[in-house]
Design a protein around this motif. Structure first.
Motif, PDB file in Angstrom:
ATOM      1  N   TRP A 110       0.864  -1.192   0.000  1.00 31.24           N
ATOM      2  CA  TRP A 110       0.000   0.000   0.000  1.00 31.24           C
ATOM      3  C   TRP A 110       0.891   1.229   0.000  1.00 31.24           C
ATOM      4  O   TRP A 110       1.943   1.250   0.685  1.00 31.24           O
ATOM      5  N   PRO A 170      -6.607   8.264   2.652  1.00 32.85           N
ATOM      6  CA  PRO A 170      -7.468   7.071   2.694  1.00 32.85           C
ATOM      7  C   PRO A 170      -8.608   7.229   3.711  1.00 32.85           C
ATOM      8  O   PRO A 170      -8.467   6.894   4.876  1.00 32.85           O
ATOM      9  N   PHE A 198      -9.630   4.021   5.628  1.00 35.10           N
ATOM     10  CA  PHE A 198      -8.597   3.160   6.220  1.00 35.10           C
ATOM     11  C   PHE A 198      -8.944   2.834   7.665  1.00 35.10           C
ATOM     12  O   PHE A 198      -9.185   3.727   8.471  1.00 35.10           O
ATOM     13  N   TRP A 240      -8.690  -4.361   8.764  1.00 33.96           N
ATOM     14  CA  TRP A 240      -7.695  -5.154   8.015  1.00 33.96           C
ATOM     15  C   TRP A 240      -7.287  -6.363   8.860  1.00 33.96           C
ATOM     16  O   TRP A 240      -7.281  -7.500   8.397  1.00 33.96           O
ATOM     17  N   CYS A 268      -3.230  12.619   5.001  1.00 38.17           N
ATOM     18  CA  CYS A 268      -3.500  11.586   6.016  1.00 38.17           C
ATOM     19  C   CYS A 268      -2.444  11.714   7.097  1.00 38.17           C
ATOM     20  O   CYS A 268      -1.301  11.339   6.921  1.00 38.17           O
ATOM     21  N   ILE A 273       0.473   5.270   9.700  1.00 37.35           N
ATOM     22  CA  ILE A 273      -0.112   4.047   9.142  1.00 37.35           C
ATOM     23  C   ILE A 273       0.607   2.821   9.695  1.00 37.35           C
ATOM     24  O   ILE A 273      -0.022   1.844  10.122  1.00 37.35           O
ATOM     25  N   PRO A 306      -4.480  -2.977  -1.079  1.00 37.35           N
ATOM     26  CA  PRO A 306      -5.619  -2.114  -0.741  1.00 37.35           C
ATOM     27  C   PRO A 306      -5.770  -0.931  -1.705  1.00 37.35           C
ATOM     28  O   PRO A 306      -4.787  -0.452  -2.276  1.00 37.35           O
ATOM     29  N   ASP A 329      -8.462   4.315  -0.959  1.00 42.66           N
ATOM     30  CA  ASP A 329      -9.315   4.717   0.178  1.00 42.66           C
ATOM     31  C   ASP A 329      -9.124   3.798   1.388  1.00 42.66           C
ATOM     32  O   ASP A 329      -9.739   3.989   2.421  1.00 42.66           O
ATOM     33  N   GLY A 330      -8.300   2.766   1.256  1.00 36.47           N
ATOM     34  CA  GLY A 330      -8.029   1.897   2.396  1.00 36.47           C
ATOM     35  C   GLY A 330      -8.902   0.671   2.451  1.00 36.47           C
ATOM     36  O   GLY A 330      -8.778  -0.138   3.373  1.00 36.47           O
ATOM     37  N   THR A 331      -9.780   0.484   1.449  1.00 36.24           N
ATOM     38  CA  THR A 331     -10.592  -0.750   1.433  1.00 36.24           C
ATOM     39  C   THR A 331      -9.952  -1.731   0.446  1.00 36.24           C
ATOM     40  O   THR A 331      -9.079  -1.364  -0.322  1.00 36.24           O
TER      41      THR A 331
END
Ligand SMILES: Cc1ccc([C@@H]2N[C@@H](C)[C@@H](O)[C@H]2O)cc1
Length: 448
Positions: free
Chosen positions: A33, A75, A78, A83, A122, A126, A316, A319-321
């Motif tokens: 990612w 994201p 996220f 996850w 963001c 992360i 991913p 957008d984090g999906t």
């Protein structure tokens, strides 16, 4: 012969408890990612035909466009806990997560460059959120780190001039500082998965790679680092000039699986695999064939049957999906693992002659061998040929331990297991409880 100064410092597998845990994982998850996920392998309606996370190197990608894209990395969906829960449900025991890929963008707020998540919309750390969420779910975390860094002006592909060497000295120090902050900020990390180490500049830095690996392991006792990190003083990678593997496991099985046990040379190893044919970062269009859940389960069984771990990659979206295909595979694989994970977790190479119906795995430190059956013959007779000096005491379906399966002896060292007539729609597991006996092995004979 001259002694190698910067080759392997250990012959054979590591024997400590951290490595024994690694050896028993069976199945892992890789996650790629980063900024490349924003593009998904596409720019202005044109698709890059390489791996999506390499799109910065595409001739049609103006550097300015890529290098300013991080200002769009935001994201909104996220959620590291989501996850980690998906991974837990899938049944993976470890995750390898990209902290910095070849493009140099850092998903943690590194102090040593501005090209980090801290300067993107963001503001989240992360890496920290992933490490914390997966650790909370009981999944061990390993950090992927690319040595090659296209964004850092001191990176060099080769060391041809004095200026190259001066710049690369700065780069090596930068690398050491970033790795130090990763281990100090995220101490739950169990290991580092290095990439981007094939260029001459790194191959000419054998002594440095040796010193750096020893420094990292002193900083973080038990740390696990694969064979893709080091170079020896002659520029050899993975295997040193004397033919010994450097690093704690062989890290060469990328998108390929060994055919026989001989191919792994008695090393620990992992196989990292994409769901589409190629491409690790998010790709808007999956070209060609992508693997079904049964193919992924067979690859997992094949790897564990040869003494390795199987690590499946997820990419991913910005957008984090996750893509629906990836969510579906995680769910289906998880349903199978929930029932059959005894044949995958803490298992090793059984050393029995491979048969057409599927793969053997052996439970470490137990007299149990598992048959993971993918191909039921029309005869419904599964041939079983234990290794020398091993007898099958009892056989039963993992899901029906009370119902012993009959073994029909074929000759002194092989039997048929007659399967009950049923529809076998899913891969399934037969448990063989074993005991010593039968034909004495050659070494046994020699002893008496
Ligand atoms: C030729 C080549 C170099 C690096 C890679 C990287 N290793 C994988 C684990 C991904 O990170 C991919 O970008 C793939 C192919």
């Amino acid at each position: 012969p001259k002694v190698l100064q910067h080759g392997a410092h250990r012959v054979g597998k590591r024997t400590d408890v951290e490595m024994a845990t690694w050896r028993g994982y069976g199945m892992g998850q890789f996650i790629h990612w980063g900024v490349y996920s924003l593009f998904g392998g596409e720019l202005n309606g044109n698709y890059y035909n390489g791996a999506a996370e390499w799109i910065r190197s595409w001739k049609d990608m103006p550097n300015g466009v890529y290098d300013s894209a991080y200002k769009q990395f935001n994201p909104s969906s996220f959620d590291a806990t989501q996850w980690a829960k998906m991974a837990k449900q899938m049944g993976v025991r470890y995750v390898t997560f990209t902290t910095k890929h070849h493009d140099g963008f850092c998903l943690w707020p590194s102090k040593y460059t501005d090209y980090t998540i801290a300067n993107s919309p963001c503001k989240k750390d992360i890496v920290k959120q992933v490490v914390d969420a997966y650790t909370k779910e009981g999944i061990d975390v390993y950090l992927y780190f690319s040595i090659m860094d296209w964004h850092n002006p001191d990176w060099r592909y080769d060391l041809k001039t004095k200026e190259d060497s001066v710049a690369f000295e700065r780069f090596k120090l930068f690398t050491k500082k970033q790795l130090t902050e990763l281990l100090q900020q995220y101490p739950q990390t169990k290991g580092l998965w290095f990439d981007g180490t094939w260029d001459n500049s790194w191959k000419k830095s054998g002594a440095f790679t040796d010193t750096l690996e020893q420094y990292l392991k002193t900083l973080h006792p038990g740390l696990i680092i694969g064979s893709r990190f080091r170079a020896d003083e002659f520029g050899n990678r993975h295997v040193d000039a004397t033919g010994v593997l450097m690093g704690d496991y062989e890290q060469g099985w990328e998108r390929k699986i060994p055919k026989t046990y001989a191919d792994v040379h008695g090393n620990d190893w992992d196989c990292v695999m994409t769901i589409p044919e190629n491409g690790w970062g998010y790709q808007k269009k999956w070209l060609g064939h992508w693997k079904t859940t049964n193919e992924i389960l067979e690859m997992t069984a094949q790897c564990v049957s040869l003494g390795g771990n199987f690590v499946l990659n997820f990419g991913p979206k910005p957008d984090g999906t996750f893509r629906p295909e990836e969510v579906e595979i995680a769910k289906e694989a998880g349903e199978w693992m929930k029932i059959n994970n005894a044949a995958i977790y803490n298992c090793e190479y059984a050393g029995w002659e491979k048969q057409d119906w599927g793969y053997y795995t052996k439970k470490t430190n137990e007299n149990k061998v598992y048959m993971i059956v993918f191909n039921v013959p029309v005869s419904r007779s599964l041939k079983v040929k234990p290794s020398k000096n091993t007898l099958v005491d009892k056989a039963y379906l993992l899901t029906a331990p009370g119902k012993t399966l009959s073994l029909e002896k074929l000759d002194y060292d092989a039997s048929f297991i007659q399967l009950p007539s049923a529809q076998y729609k899913q891969p399934f597991v037969i448990v063989l409880e074993t005991k010593e006996g039968g034909e004495k092995s050659d070494e046994q004979k020699a002893k008496t």
